[in-house]
Enzyme design. Structure first.
Site, PDB file in Angstrom:
ATOM      1  N   ASN B 398       8.962  30.942  -3.265  1.00  0.00           N
ATOM      2  CA  ASN B 398      10.229  31.343  -2.690  1.00  0.00           C
ATOM      3  C   ASN B 398      11.392  30.984  -3.609  1.00  0.00           C
ATOM      4  OD1 ASN B 398      12.362  31.999  -1.094  1.00  0.00           O
ATOM      5  ND2 ASN B 398      11.645  30.936   0.718  1.00  0.00           N
ATOM      6  N   ASP B 399      11.802  29.742  -3.577  1.00  0.00           N
ATOM      7  CA  ASP B 399      13.004  29.358  -4.319  1.00  0.00           C
ATOM      8  C   ASP B 399      12.921  29.681  -5.807  1.00  0.00           C
ATOM      9  OD1 ASP B 399      14.120  28.405  -1.998  1.00  0.00           O
ATOM     10  OD2 ASP B 399      13.316  26.393  -2.266  1.00  0.00           O
ATOM     11  N   VAL B 400      11.712  29.586  -6.375  1.00  0.00           N
ATOM     12  CA  VAL B 400      11.592  29.795  -7.827  1.00  0.00           C
ATOM     13  C   VAL B 400      11.751  31.258  -8.206  1.00  0.00           C
ATOM     14  CG1 VAL B 400      10.126  27.778  -8.142  1.00  0.00           C
ATOM     15  CG2 VAL B 400       9.079  30.014  -7.764  1.00  0.00           C
TER      16      VAL B 400
END
Lengths: 123, 472
Positions: B398-400
């Site tokens: 997700n965040d990456v």
């Protein structure tokens, strides 16, 4: 060994460590961490010296626990690293290897160690 | 067994053998720079360790063999069983546990050393006492900190960051107390108080608990790498106290490695080590996060559509994340990739430095599923290729992949290096829901016009897609 010699060794070892470790690719960082983790199990030597040259009961208790801890660290660390690296060492197989005719000699021993989750797509 | 005891303690032969041992450690780690030689390197390092242990056992005057054998047998049994039974997804907590026992051993040895010094009734020279105190404090912190890290990763205790009111103040006071006690022990080095020393061990234990408890589970890998470095340095300090060159070099080697990995991970998360340790990140929802409750338009597809998109692509890049590890989906993903490759699709994997729960953890998981390591591409290497990639499949990451890190300077993750999947022609995100990732912020990627969401468990989704591809 005098203190200055020991400090010299320490500083040189730190530089060697940074040089060597920074060459390890990200792909291998988990095994690297696990391997260096095993290496600091060398404190086992301290435990062996404590017990081997010790002379009172409390020292024995402390020392035996230290030996057990250090041994877990070493044996577990190296073995688990070996398991991980064994997965990388496995030869990439040709994708369509369902028939037998390939030239790869095939190592059923190492290929057999594979947990679950196989063969659901063929059905 | 006096017959065996032939090596003079501190004599030339002992030192030479210890030098051989640490040379093998360095050589072993050096062989670890390539996947094909790393296994051999690990073996070489293990041989070095065997030489170091054998040398110590052969020292003249060593006794109490019964006790030594008991300790070795217990340790070996636990170590063998644990390392055979552990699953690859559990590797981070296994490393934490091994690291903890190493730290515990250092602290115990330091305790024993100081007892020994007191029993002799002579002044303990400061060049021995200082390293003893250092290894006691760091060893104890490392033991307890690692155990907490293990418990969090193993879900034995809540993985959420636990906020303890005034924890910074408590930690600072503890640290100050420990330092003061160490100074007091150093001043009275002709007759240091054992009670005070045990107090230092306990205070360091409490500190280890308090420092790690508030840190969220997702930050644990950084903590483990840092504690690994700590244990290494504590072992080196024990080497100073015991005048043992093998301990000094091996401990320093580990200290360097842990330090490098800690810094690398912190860079990959675009945060400072201090921020990771003390900020309790991920606890409160980060400010500036978009869309509080409001539904933003997105495209949702099923396994069949995803299979069609993938099967008719020329190049596919798979971006695995922590969710893949949780779902144990590595084998299913590999099968999906195999099906695609049978159809002539080029499949690569883009690995973010902090994918998984440890640097390189994702590589291990995929290697377990027989993905050749040549296909595991690092972020900097794959990013330039993404604009030419037909489909990027984000699985449990997700965040990456959040483009806000690049485009939105106000985002909490602004500046974090990401895998630029939004540059690909099409993106398929396999995820269980639209929920934000660990950073607590919405991922703009999900709402891009070329992104399709496939809401499912990673393992099932990959298996279904693989099945659909064979039907095409």
């Amino acid at each position: 060994m005098d203190l200055i010699t020991e400090i010299t060794i320490f500083v040189l070892a730190a530089f060697v460590g940074f040089e060597v470790i920074s060459k390890v690719p990200t792909t291998l960082h988990t095994p690297l961490m696990s391997q260096t983790n095993a290496i600091h199990g060398i404190v086992l030597l301290g435990g062996l010296i404590v017990v081997g040259f010790g002379d009172d009961a409390i020292e024995y208790v402390i020392g035996v626990i230290a030996i057990a801890f250090g041994t877990i660290n070493i044996v577990g660390g190296f073995m688990v690293t070996d398991r991980m690296l064994g997965m990388f060492a496995r030869k990439p197989k040709p994708p369509a290897s369902s028939s037998e005719g390939s030239s790869a000699p095939g190592d059923p021993g190492s290929a057999g160690i594979r947990p679950e989750a196989e063969g659901s797509s063929e059905g | 067994m006096p017959v065996l005891a032939v090596i003079e303690p501190g004599g030339d032969l002992a030192v030479v053998l210890y030098i051989v041992a640490f040379s093998l450690f360095i050589f072993g780690v050096r062989r670890g720079t390539h996947p094909t030689t790393a296994k051999q390197g690990n073996l070489i390092a293990a041989v070095g360790m065997a030489i170091a242990v054998a040398t110590t056992l052969l020292l003249d005057g060593i006794g109490n063999w019964g006790l030594i054998i008991v300790g070795l047998a217990i340790g070996a049994a636990v170590g063998v069983v644990a390392s055979i039974r552990v699953q690859m997804t559990q590797m981070p907590q296994m490393v934490a546990l091994y690291n903890g026992v190493g730290g515990g051993a250092v602290a115990l040895i330091a305790w024993s050393e100081i007892r020994h010094g007191i029993a002799l009734g002579e002044e303990i020279p400061l060049d021995q006492l200082v390293p003893i105190l250092f290894s006691a404090v760091i060893g104890s912190v490392s033991f307890w900190g690692s155990n907490i890290a293990f418990a969090k990763l193993q879900d034995l205790i809540p993985t959420k960051p636990l906020a303890i009111p005034g924890q910074q103040v408590i930690n600072a006071l503890l640290l100050a107390g420990i330092l003061a006690a160490c100074v007091a022990l150093g001043i009275n080095n002709d007759d240091p108080s054992q009670g005070l020393f045990v107090g230092v061990l306990i205070a360091a234990a409490v500190l280890g608990n308090l420092v790690v408890l508030p840190i969220g589970g997702a930050d644990m890998p950084v903590v483990i790498a840092l504690l690994n470095a700590f244990t290494g340095l504590a072992a080196a300090a024990a080497g100073f106290a015991l005048d043992n060159v093998a301990l000094i070099v091996a401990g320093t080697l580990v200290g360097s490695s842990g330090t490098i990995l800690t810094l690398e991970m912190a860079t990959a998360m675009n945060r400072s080590v201090a921020n990771i340790l003390f900020a309790g990140f991920g606890g409160a929802p980060a400010g500036g996060g978009a869309g509080d409750g409001e539904e933003r338009p997105h495209i949702s597809i099923g396994a069949q559509d995803a299979a069609i998109k993938l099967a008719y692509a020329d190049s596919v890049v798979i971006v695995p994340g922590y969710g893949l590890a949780v779902a144990q989906a590595q084998h299913a993903v590999k099968e999906m990739a195999d099906e695609l490759e049978k159809r002539g699709v080029t499949v690569n994997y883009a690995i973010h430095p902090v994918a998984g729960r440890m640097p390189g953890h994702m590589n291990v998981l995929l290697a377990e599923a027989d993905v050749p390591y040549e296909k595991l591409r690092e972020m900097d290497e794959i990013n330039p290729e993404l604009p030419r990639t037909d489909v990027a499949v984000v699985i449990g990451a997700n965040d990456v992949t959040n483009p806000a890190a690049k485009n939105d300077p106000d985002s909490p993750i602004a500046g974090m290096p990401i895998i630029e999947v939004h540059e690909a022609q099409q993106v398929i995100v396999i995820k269980r829901s639209l929920s934000p990732g660990f950073a607590g912020i919405d991922n703009d990627l999900f709402y891009e016009p070329n992104t399709s969401m496939l809401f499912a468990d990673a393992k099932r989704a990959a298996a279904e897609i693989a099945g659909e591809i064979t039907e095409l």
